[in-house]
Design an enzyme around this catalytic site. Sequence first.
Site, short mmCIF file in Angstrom:
data_model
loop_
_atom_site.label_atom_id
_atom_site.label_comp_id
_atom_site.label_asym_id
_atom_site.label_seq_id
_atom_site.Cartn_x
_atom_site.Cartn_y
_atom_site.Cartn_z
N GLY A 20 0.08 144.08 168.23
CA GLY A 20 1.47 144.01 168.31
C GLY A 20 2.25 143.15 167.47
O GLY A 20 2.99 142.07 167.70
N ALA A 21 1.99 143.35 166.05
CA ALA A 21 2.55 142.56 164.75
C ALA A 21 3.63 142.95 164.47
O ALA A 21 4.42 142.23 163.80
CB ALA A 21 1.59 142.73 163.98
N ASN A 22 4.50 143.84 165.20
CA ASN A 22 5.69 144.62 165.00
C ASN A 22 6.87 143.76 165.40
O ASN A 22 8.11 144.16 165.07
CB ASN A 22 5.73 146.10 165.15
CG ASN A 22 5.58 146.18 166.40
OD1 ASN A 22 4.97 145.63 167.17
ND2 ASN A 22 6.22 147.53 166.67
N GLY A 24 8.53 140.09 168.27
CA GLY A 24 8.04 139.00 168.90
C GLY A 24 7.31 137.99 168.26
O GLY A 24 7.23 137.69 167.11
N GLY A 26 4.22 138.34 167.37
CA GLY A 26 3.35 139.07 166.47
C GLY A 26 3.97 138.96 164.92
O GLY A 26 3.30 138.89 164.00
N TYR A 163 1.39 141.23 186.23
CA TYR A 163 1.56 140.66 185.01
C TYR A 163 0.47 139.52 184.99
O TYR A 163 -0.35 139.28 184.01
CB TYR A 163 2.89 140.15 184.51
CG TYR A 163 3.05 139.88 183.38
CD1 TYR A 163 2.40 140.34 182.22
CD2 TYR A 163 3.21 138.32 183.11
CE1 TYR A 163 2.39 139.67 180.89
CE2 TYR A 163 3.21 137.76 182.02
CZ TYR A 163 2.91 138.44 180.78
OH TYR A 163 3.14 137.70 179.52
#
Length: 291
Positions: A20-22, A24, A26, A163
């Site tokens: 999820g580095a793309n 937020g 990340g 969640y």
Amino acid sequence: MGWTLDDIPDQTGRTFVVTGANGGLGEYITSALAGRGATVVMACRDTSKAGRLATRIDGDLEVAHLDLGDLSSVRAFADQVGPCDVLINNAGVMNTPFRLTVDGFETQFGVNHLGHFALTGLLLDKVADRVVTVASLAHRQTPTLHIDDLNYENRRYVRAVAYGQSKLANLMFARELQRRLQAAGSKKRSYAVHPGVSSTELFSHTETFIDKLARPATRLVGHHPRKAAQSTIFAATEADADPRVYWGPTRLMGMRGPVGESPSTGLSKDVELAAQLWTASEKLTGVTYPV
């Protein structure tokens, strides 16, 4: 003032895999690590978005496709990625409508926990130093963990509770992995962290009116994503960080503030339940661990 991003040790020669580095958290994790000389593998479902971000960050970056909601993608990524020092399990979805992953799992549990469980197990032999798993204050939102109904097949789906279940699973998984590593005499470590509250893209996928309200509200009580990323980066880079500690912000009930030891529910510390979750996760994913 506490630990800040200015305190990150030099990371030259070290490789980090960040899911999820793309966007937020990340994005800030990736930028901070690359800025200290690390090589960062940006493991993302949206590689186009990740590629655009990579052009704006100075450093040694590699974009690779990873869809945590598809175990075949997880296996393909694990097969092609090389050795790394640190795996950061950061990606996630939050409060989404009821949907199933490609493999038939409830999406929040499937992506947030099972995808990362499978990824970690498949990569563990390639990880030289540690695994950092991002949990959440939301682990408090579920009163129990339904081991016999993790995919909401026999109970009413409540997205916030679902969640919470997925983030409770993240926390329990990180702790159970640490227990197993220690019992095996491994020098590898497993850390659980949480970012507090921050205005990120997680708050814009509920497909309800809440999308328009949540991000402004979180700006009032939470902190900037750059600061929210600090607990993850601390656990990923500090040589002497204690893996028994749940690291996160320490002010305003954990929503913001300097990094330190954070409280967690009694349920999250249930060792027997964590072992049951581990067994169930192995069965659901088909991934077993070398420890």
